[in-house]
Design an enzyme around this catalytic site. Sequence first.
Site, PDB file in Angstrom:
ATOM      1  N   TYR A  24      55.219  49.592  15.976  1.00 27.83           N
ATOM      2  CA  TYR A  24      54.086  50.172  16.699  1.00 27.83           C
ATOM      3  C   TYR A  24      54.554  50.966  17.912  1.00 27.83           C
ATOM      4  O   TYR A  24      55.388  50.506  18.699  1.00 27.83           O
ATOM      5  CB  TYR A  24      53.120  49.079  17.171  1.00 27.83           C
ATOM      6  CG  TYR A  24      52.024  49.609  18.070  1.00 27.83           C
ATOM      7  CD1 TYR A  24      50.976  50.354  17.541  1.00 27.83           C
ATOM      8  CD2 TYR A  24      52.073  49.415  19.448  1.00 27.83           C
ATOM      9  CE1 TYR A  24      49.985  50.876  18.360  1.00 27.83           C
ATOM     10  CE2 TYR A  24      51.085  49.926  20.279  1.00 27.83           C
ATOM     11  CZ  TYR A  24      50.045  50.660  19.722  1.00 27.83           C
ATOM     12  OH  TYR A  24      49.074  51.190  20.537  1.00 27.83           O
ATOM     13  N   HIS A  50      45.488  61.290  26.433  1.00 27.98           N
ATOM     14  CA  HIS A  50      45.061  60.144  27.240  1.00 27.98           C
ATOM     15  C   HIS A  50      44.837  60.503  28.709  1.00 27.98           C
ATOM     16  O   HIS A  50      44.348  59.677  29.479  1.00 27.98           O
ATOM     17  CB  HIS A  50      46.085  59.009  27.143  1.00 27.98           C
ATOM     18  CG  HIS A  50      46.027  58.254  25.843  1.00 27.98           C
ATOM     19  ND1 HIS A  50      45.972  58.876  24.619  1.00 27.98           N
ATOM     20  CD2 HIS A  50      46.021  56.915  25.579  1.00 27.98           C
ATOM     21  CE1 HIS A  50      45.940  57.958  23.658  1.00 27.98           C
ATOM     22  NE2 HIS A  50      45.964  56.767  24.215  1.00 27.98           N
ATOM     23  N   ASN A  72      51.461  52.456  29.168  1.00 28.20           N
ATOM     24  CA  ASN A  72      50.957  51.142  28.776  1.00 28.20           C
ATOM     25  C   ASN A  72      51.373  50.112  29.831  1.00 28.20           C
ATOM     26  O   ASN A  72      52.439  49.516  29.744  1.00 28.20           O
ATOM     27  CB  ASN A  72      51.527  50.769  27.406  1.00 28.20           C
ATOM     28  CG  ASN A  72      50.576  49.924  26.579  1.00 28.20           C
ATOM     29  OD1 ASN A  72      50.991  49.306  25.622  1.00 28.20           O
ATOM     30  ND2 ASN A  72      49.319  49.895  26.926  1.00 28.20           N
ATOM     31  N   TYR A 101      26.959  29.391  63.899  1.00 26.17           N
ATOM     32  CA  TYR A 101      28.053  29.307  62.923  1.00 26.17           C
ATOM     33  C   TYR A 101      29.028  30.485  63.012  1.00 26.17           C
ATOM     34  O   TYR A 101      30.226  30.336  62.765  1.00 26.17           O
ATOM     35  CB  TYR A 101      27.484  29.249  61.500  1.00 26.17           C
ATOM     36  CG  TYR A 101      26.753  27.978  61.155  1.00 26.17           C
ATOM     37  CD1 TYR A 101      26.647  26.918  62.045  1.00 26.17           C
ATOM     38  CD2 TYR A 101      26.153  27.844  59.903  1.00 26.17           C
ATOM     39  CE1 TYR A 101      25.970  25.759  61.717  1.00 26.17           C
ATOM     40  CE2 TYR A 101      25.465  26.689  59.560  1.00 26.17           C
ATOM     41  CZ  TYR A 101      25.369  25.652  60.465  1.00 26.17           C
ATOM     42  OH  TYR A 101      24.698  24.520  60.132  1.00 26.17           O
ATOM     43  N   ARG A 105      31.248  29.250  65.814  1.00 32.82           N
ATOM     44  CA  ARG A 105      31.813  27.911  65.633  1.00 32.82           C
ATOM     45  C   ARG A 105      32.666  27.816  64.362  1.00 32.82           C
ATOM     46  O   ARG A 105      33.646  27.062  64.311  1.00 32.82           O
ATOM     47  CB  ARG A 105      30.667  26.900  65.561  1.00 32.82           C
ATOM     48  CG  ARG A 105      31.106  25.482  65.786  1.00 32.82           C
ATOM     49  CD  ARG A 105      30.063  24.419  65.499  1.00 32.82           C
ATOM     50  NE  ARG A 105      28.681  24.852  65.550  1.00 32.82           N
ATOM     51  CZ  ARG A 105      27.690  24.202  64.961  1.00 32.82           C
ATOM     52  NH1 ARG A 105      27.940  23.102  64.273  1.00 32.82           N
ATOM     53  NH2 ARG A 105      26.448  24.630  65.033  1.00 32.82           N
ATOM     54  N   PHE A 143      49.842  44.162  28.756  1.00 27.18           N
ATOM     55  CA  PHE A 143      49.143  45.255  29.429  1.00 27.18           C
ATOM     56  C   PHE A 143      47.754  44.846  29.907  1.00 27.18           C
ATOM     57  O   PHE A 143      47.097  45.597  30.646  1.00 27.18           O
ATOM     58  CB  PHE A 143      48.988  46.440  28.474  1.00 27.18           C
ATOM     59  CG  PHE A 143      48.389  46.047  27.144  1.00 27.18           C
ATOM     60  CD1 PHE A 143      47.059  45.700  27.028  1.00 27.18           C
ATOM     61  CD2 PHE A 143      49.184  45.996  26.003  1.00 27.18           C
ATOM     62  CE1 PHE A 143      46.516  45.308  25.814  1.00 27.18           C
ATOM     63  CE2 PHE A 143      48.635  45.612  24.783  1.00 27.18           C
ATOM     64  CZ  PHE A 143      47.300  45.268  24.693  1.00 27.18           C
ATOM     65  N   GLU A 164      40.412  47.356  20.588  1.00 26.97           N
ATOM     66  CA  GLU A 164      40.609  46.871  21.947  1.00 26.97           C
ATOM     67  C   GLU A 164      39.253  46.347  22.425  1.00 26.97           C
ATOM     68  O   GLU A 164      38.509  47.029  23.121  1.00 26.97           O
ATOM     69  CB  GLU A 164      41.167  48.005  22.819  1.00 26.97           C
ATOM     70  CG  GLU A 164      42.515  48.479  22.279  1.00 26.97           C
ATOM     71  CD  GLU A 164      42.983  49.811  22.838  1.00 26.97           C
ATOM     72  OE1 GLU A 164      42.310  50.347  23.750  1.00 26.97           O
ATOM     73  OE2 GLU A 164      44.012  50.326  22.364  1.00 26.97           O
TER      74      GLU A 164
END
Length: 508
Positions: A60, A90, A202, A285, A288, A334, A419
Site C-alpha cells: 500500500y 490532496h 500521512n 470563589y 478564594r 496517523f 476512513e
Amino acid sequence: MEKRRFDSMITLTGHTLSLQEIKRVCYDNERIEIAPASIQKVEKSRNAVKSIVKNGRTIYGINTGFGKFSDVKIDEQDVNELQQHLIRSHACGVGEPFPKIVSRAIMLLRINALIKGYSGIRMAIVEQLTTLINEQIHPVIPQQGSLGASGDLAPLSHLALVLTGEGKVYYKEAVYATKTIFDLLGIKPVELKAKEGLALINGTQAMTAQGVINYLEVETLAYQAEWIAAMTMEGLNGIIDAFHPAIHEARGYPQQIDVARRMNHLLQGSKLVTHQGEMRVQDAYSLRCIPQVHGASWQSFDYVKEKLEIEANAATDNPLIFEDGQTIISGGNFHGQPIALAMDFMKIGIAELANISERRVERLVNPQLNDLPPFLSAKPGLQSGAMIMQYTAASLVSENKTLAHPASVDSIPSSANQEDHVSMGTIGARHAYTILQNSRRVLAIELICAMQAVEHREKIKLSSSTSSLYNKARQIVPSIKEDRVFSEDIERLTDWLRETDFSWKISP
C-alpha cells in the site's frame, strides 16, 4: 515571546526532540542538523522501498492507489508520477494560512518523524526540509481542510508541494511563489519517488505543531494569570489565608499546591491583602479558589504536554517499514485521536482561566461587590470608566465557551467509508489557539482594572512582585484619568503579554 540567538545547533534523532528544543527552533530560529545514526536509518529504510519496487511486491502506498483506491495496482513506471498526483490532488486546504511559526513547527516535526527510519523516504527529502528551516523559508499552509485522519493530509500536502517547487512560501515577511525563492537561493526542487508523497502527508504534524505552539504560549499565559490575579487580590483586599499551604496539602493535587505557593510568594510583603475576620470572613470563589481553579487548568496543561512530547517523537505515517523491509505493516498511527482529546482538554483549561478572570473583573468594577469607585471611573456617571471593558471580557469568555465544545466527539466518514472514523484534532488545535488569544485579552482587561484598583488603594502598599508588574504594565497602559478609547489599551497590553515571559520574575 522574546527571540534569543543560540550558537549551538539542534541535532534531530527522531526520538529525543523536546518542547524546549522546538521552542528554540521556532521562536529563536535556531538551525538544525540530522544525527548520523538517523541518516543511516533513513537510508536503510529507503533501500527497502527500492527493493519492493524492483521485485514487484504489492505494498500500500508504494505501488497501489490510496484510500478507497488501495486495491488498484500501479505499474512500476508510474510509481513516481503517483506521488506527485497524490500531493496535488490532496492539496485542498482552504482559509487563512497557519502562522509562520506553526508552519516552521510542522516542518520540524515532519523531519523528526521521517528520520526515525520507518518511512522509506530518501535523505534528499529530509535535506530539503532542513534547508527550508535553516533558510527560514516557510510554506504557506491553509488551516482548514484536515479531518485529523489519515493524519493532516490537506495541510501536509501544501508542505509537500513546496519541496517540489510548487505552492507558496513566506520569506522575509512576504509571500512568494516557491519557484521564485528557490531560483533566488539556488535551491533545486525535489522529484518525489515511490512512497515519498504518502510519507510526507500521512501524519499528525499539523495538529501537533499547532498544539505545541499552543502549549508554549499557554504555559506563559497561565503564569501571567497568577501574577494578575495577585494584583486583583490586592485591589479587592483579598484574604490571603485562602492560600495557606495546609489547605492545599490537605487535598493533595500538586498543581493546586504549586499555585497556592506561587500566590503566597507573589503577595509576600503586601499591605493590601487581609486576613480572615479583618474585613470579612471569606472571599468570593473567584478569589478564594484561585489555586483550585488555576491548579486544575495546570493539570490539563500537564496532560497536554505529556501527549505532545510523545507525538513529537512518534512515527505517524502509513505503512511503516520494519526489519529492513522484511516487515511492512499498514496500521493507523496517523489517527490523531490522542492529540484531538488533548487539544479539547487544553481548550477547557484555557477557557477556565478566562472564565474566572472575567469574574474577577466583575468584582473590580461592580460597586455592589466592592468599595471602589463605580466601574473604576474617574468621574462616575459623567465617565463610564471600565464598564464596557467588562462587557468585552464577557463576550470573549462566551465565545470561548462555544469554541470549547469538543471537536474530537465529531466524526464524518470519508474516502467512500474506508476512513470511517476521524479525529478532527486539527480543528481542536486551531480552536484552542483562538481560545488562547481571547483569554489573553481577558487577562489584559483584568490587569487594566487591577492596576486602577490598586491605585485607589495606594500602590505603595503593593508587594514587591506586583509592584514590579504594575511598573512594567503602566509603561504600556497609563492610568485612567478620564475616558478614552480603551480598545487600544487592551490590544497594547495584550501584545505586551504575548511578548513578555514573566513566568516567575519581572526585573524592576
